[in-house]
Motif scaffolding. Sequence first.
Motif, mmCIF file in Angstrom:
data_model
loop_
_atom_site.group_PDB
_atom_site.id
_atom_site.type_symbol
_atom_site.label_atom_id
_atom_site.label_comp_id
_atom_site.label_asym_id
_atom_site.label_seq_id
_atom_site.Cartn_x
_atom_site.Cartn_y
_atom_site.Cartn_z
ATOM 1 N N THR A 1 1.597 -36.404 -10.061
ATOM 2 C CA THR A 1 0.911 -35.134 -10.325
ATOM 3 C C THR A 1 1.896 -34.010 -10.079
ATOM 4 O OG1 THR A 1 -1.200 -36.049 -9.598
ATOM 5 C CG2 THR A 1 -1.039 -33.660 -9.665
ATOM 6 N N ASP B 1 -0.302 -24.995 -13.705
ATOM 7 C CA ASP B 1 -1.325 -25.945 -13.271
ATOM 8 C C ASP B 1 -0.667 -27.298 -13.033
ATOM 9 O OD1 ASP B 1 -3.294 -24.021 -13.659
ATOM 10 O OD2 ASP B 1 -3.747 -24.685 -15.694
ATOM 11 N N ASN B 2 -1.370 -28.162 -12.318
ATOM 12 C CA ASN B 2 -0.885 -29.522 -12.120
ATOM 13 C C ASN B 2 -1.391 -30.413 -13.243
ATOM 14 O OD1 ASN B 2 0.711 -29.350 -9.817
ATOM 15 N ND2 ASN B 2 -1.055 -29.444 -8.471
ATOM 16 N N TRP B 3 -0.572 -31.377 -13.602
ATOM 17 C CA TRP B 3 -0.903 -32.355 -14.626
ATOM 18 C C TRP B 3 -0.802 -33.741 -14.027
ATOM 19 C CZ3 TRP B 3 -2.260 -31.157 -19.704
ATOM 20 C CH2 TRP B 3 -2.253 -29.790 -19.991
ATOM 21 N N ARG B 4 -1.676 -34.635 -14.461
ATOM 22 C CA ARG B 4 -1.719 -36.004 -13.941
ATOM 23 C C ARG B 4 -1.138 -36.978 -14.955
ATOM 24 N NH1 ARG B 4 -7.788 -34.981 -12.864
ATOM 25 N NH2 ARG B 4 -7.716 -33.912 -10.864
ATOM 26 N N GLY C 1 -2.275 -23.732 -18.803
ATOM 27 C CA GLY C 1 -1.547 -24.977 -18.587
ATOM 28 C C GLY C 1 -0.232 -24.769 -17.871
ATOM 29 N N LEU D 1 -2.160 -37.162 -20.859
ATOM 30 C CA LEU D 1 -1.969 -36.299 -19.684
ATOM 31 C C LEU D 1 -3.263 -35.540 -19.409
ATOM 32 C CD1 LEU D 1 1.549 -34.703 -20.207
ATOM 33 C CD2 LEU D 1 0.882 -36.290 -18.425
ATOM 34 N N GLU D 2 -3.583 -35.407 -18.142
ATOM 35 C CA GLU D 2 -4.779 -34.675 -17.745
ATOM 36 C C GLU D 2 -4.387 -33.477 -16.911
ATOM 37 O OE1 GLU D 2 -7.585 -37.009 -15.574
ATOM 38 O OE2 GLU D 2 -8.044 -38.299 -17.271
ATOM 39 N N GLN D 3 -5.024 -32.372 -17.195
ATOM 40 C CA GLN D 3 -4.799 -31.173 -16.394
ATOM 41 C C GLN D 3 -5.740 -31.224 -15.199
ATOM 42 O OE1 GLN D 3 -5.221 -27.680 -18.759
ATOM 43 N NE2 GLN D 3 -4.291 -26.369 -17.246
ATOM 44 N N SER D 4 -5.186 -30.958 -14.023
ATOM 45 C CA SER D 4 -6.053 -31.014 -12.832
ATOM 46 C C SER D 4 -6.431 -29.626 -12.359
ATOM 47 C CB SER D 4 -5.373 -31.764 -11.699
ATOM 48 O OG SER D 4 -4.132 -31.198 -11.364
ATOM 49 N N ARG E 1 3.714 -29.321 -15.667
ATOM 50 C CA ARG E 1 3.552 -29.910 -16.999
ATOM 51 C C ARG E 1 4.840 -30.513 -17.563
ATOM 52 N NH1 ARG E 1 0.550 -27.146 -22.146
ATOM 53 N NH2 ARG E 1 0.750 -28.930 -23.531
ATOM 54 N N GLU F 1 5.238 -34.407 -18.595
ATOM 55 C CA GLU F 1 5.475 -34.876 -19.959
ATOM 56 C C GLU F 1 6.678 -35.806 -20.013
ATOM 57 O OE1 GLU F 1 5.860 -31.125 -21.959
ATOM 58 O OE2 GLU F 1 3.721 -31.060 -22.464
#
Length: 95
Positions: free
Chosen positions: A69, A19-22, A16, A92-95, A72, A76
């Motif tokens: 995007t 990584d990118n988060w949406r 995590g 939140l979604e991890q992309s 993290r 948040e």
Amino acid sequence: MTETVELPRVGGPGSGLGDNWRVIVLNDNHNTFEGVAQALSTTLPGVSYDAGMTMANRIHSSGRAIVWTGAREPAEHYWERLKDQGLTMAPLEQS
């Protein structure tokens, strides 16, 4: 006397970190287009009120929209601020 030195966090696959988060806003029946646009434009960097209105239209027509995007920690932060302003948020979604 000893000193604690915190090493930089290094994210491996699936950690995590790095990584990118949406950040995703969901359509609801209690926020107006103007209210959504205002919340987005005052919370997200580089989003004007007009761009917020475009996102509000997308949220309304498709039921949800990815509004930001990135890393993290800021994801948040933006998620919390938008939720605090009354928007209906997806997790939140991890992309």
